[in-house]
Design a protein around this motif. Sequence first.
Motif, short mmCIF file in Angstrom:
data_model
loop_
_atom_site.label_atom_id
_atom_site.label_comp_id
_atom_site.label_asym_id
_atom_site.label_seq_id
_atom_site.Cartn_x
_atom_site.Cartn_y
_atom_site.Cartn_z
N TRP A 252 -31.55 -57.21 57.23
CA TRP A 252 -31.94 -57.45 55.83
C TRP A 252 -32.14 -58.94 55.57
O TRP A 252 -31.50 -59.54 54.70
CB TRP A 252 -30.91 -56.84 54.88
N ARG B 216 -37.09 -61.34 47.45
CA ARG B 216 -36.38 -62.25 48.35
C ARG B 216 -37.27 -63.05 49.29
O ARG B 216 -36.76 -63.85 50.08
CB ARG B 216 -35.38 -61.44 49.19
N GLN C 255 -37.36 -51.36 50.79
CA GLN C 255 -37.56 -52.60 51.53
C GLN C 255 -38.66 -53.45 50.90
O GLN C 255 -38.57 -54.69 50.88
CB GLN C 255 -37.91 -52.27 52.98
N PHE D 242 -37.22 -55.12 47.87
CA PHE D 242 -36.34 -56.19 48.36
C PHE D 242 -37.16 -57.43 48.71
O PHE D 242 -36.83 -58.56 48.32
CB PHE D 242 -35.55 -55.69 49.57
N GLY E 284 -29.38 -51.75 52.16
CA GLY E 284 -29.63 -53.15 51.84
C GLY E 284 -28.58 -54.10 52.35
O GLY E 284 -28.56 -55.27 51.97
#
Length: 343
Positions: free
Chosen positions: A14, A59, A52, A55, A9
């Motif tokens: 990223w 985000r 991912q 994430f 991460g």
Amino acid sequence: NWINRFGRGQGPGWTPALTGRRLIRWINHALFMLRGTEAEQSDVFYRSLEQQTRFLSKRWRASAPGLPRFEALTGLIYAGLSLEGLEELADPAIKALARECASQIDAEGGLPTRNPEELLAVFTLLTWAAAALSDAGRSTPKEHLTAIERIAPTLRSLRHADGALARFHGGGRGMEGWLDHALAAAKVKTRQPDGLAMGYARLSAGRTSVIVDAAPPPGGSASSNAHASTLAFELTSGRRPLVVNCGSGASFGLEWRRAGRATPSHSALSLVGYSSARLAEPDRHTGEEALIHGPRHVPVEIGEAADGLRFEGGHDAYLRSHGLTHARRLELTSDGRGLSGED
């Protein structure tokens, strides 16, 4: 490999947009990538996909509106529909993508950035997402489908005779065959009605296409890649681009990028090298340079000439600096073999 080096991460890759793009590629090519691998390696791959995806679910809102957010949300939808146990992450992304379609794609099928290649990228993502939803037995929101239906005819208007895109506002030609493949996959047959498409005028006859930047440049946050190209045109005859803009110089560094955004890098009128718009001071947070002091009034008329088609346009960008307005007339013969013009 990338998972071992950056899979925790942190480090390159990223950002929400790039993560979304990577998820789409990894999922589409998973069978090829995992061919001949051990079960342990396969487990590492799928754990990374899950990481991912989670994430992205947290985000994606940090991505900038426009192409970066479309990339992030499409990747999240792909992953939510493809990976077991992550189905609950797909529904919020589907709704968010529909909202982005409603807010970013205007009634004429254009983007605020007026970047043709960026519009093609968004169009491709939307068709991929719609296909993924269909394959999963899910319905595609109305706003999503409407955006696809609006963009397709606009892209057709921005397609040169050789199948490439017009190069304006940071966009390039696009990969060979990309535009035609995307239009075929979308199965939208409608064409743009007469007039402007995302602010561009098109003259077409025989095997010749002329595409003109016939609107003020993008403003505000949408102008970070915009060019001072008002009334610039490109001409392609058959497979041969004859008159082109320089395009983005970003791959050659900051100074070339700035030069590429200036009016002299386009088939447009500049006065002693003076551009029709200026670059603002770099943003202290992002470093982006917005385009400012561009033309405010760009009247345009497209009609028939004695032997073909005529474009007439003007802009007031030089009124403040030189006390002059610029008018441009272009006429394309009905067989596409002759172009005349006057500034």
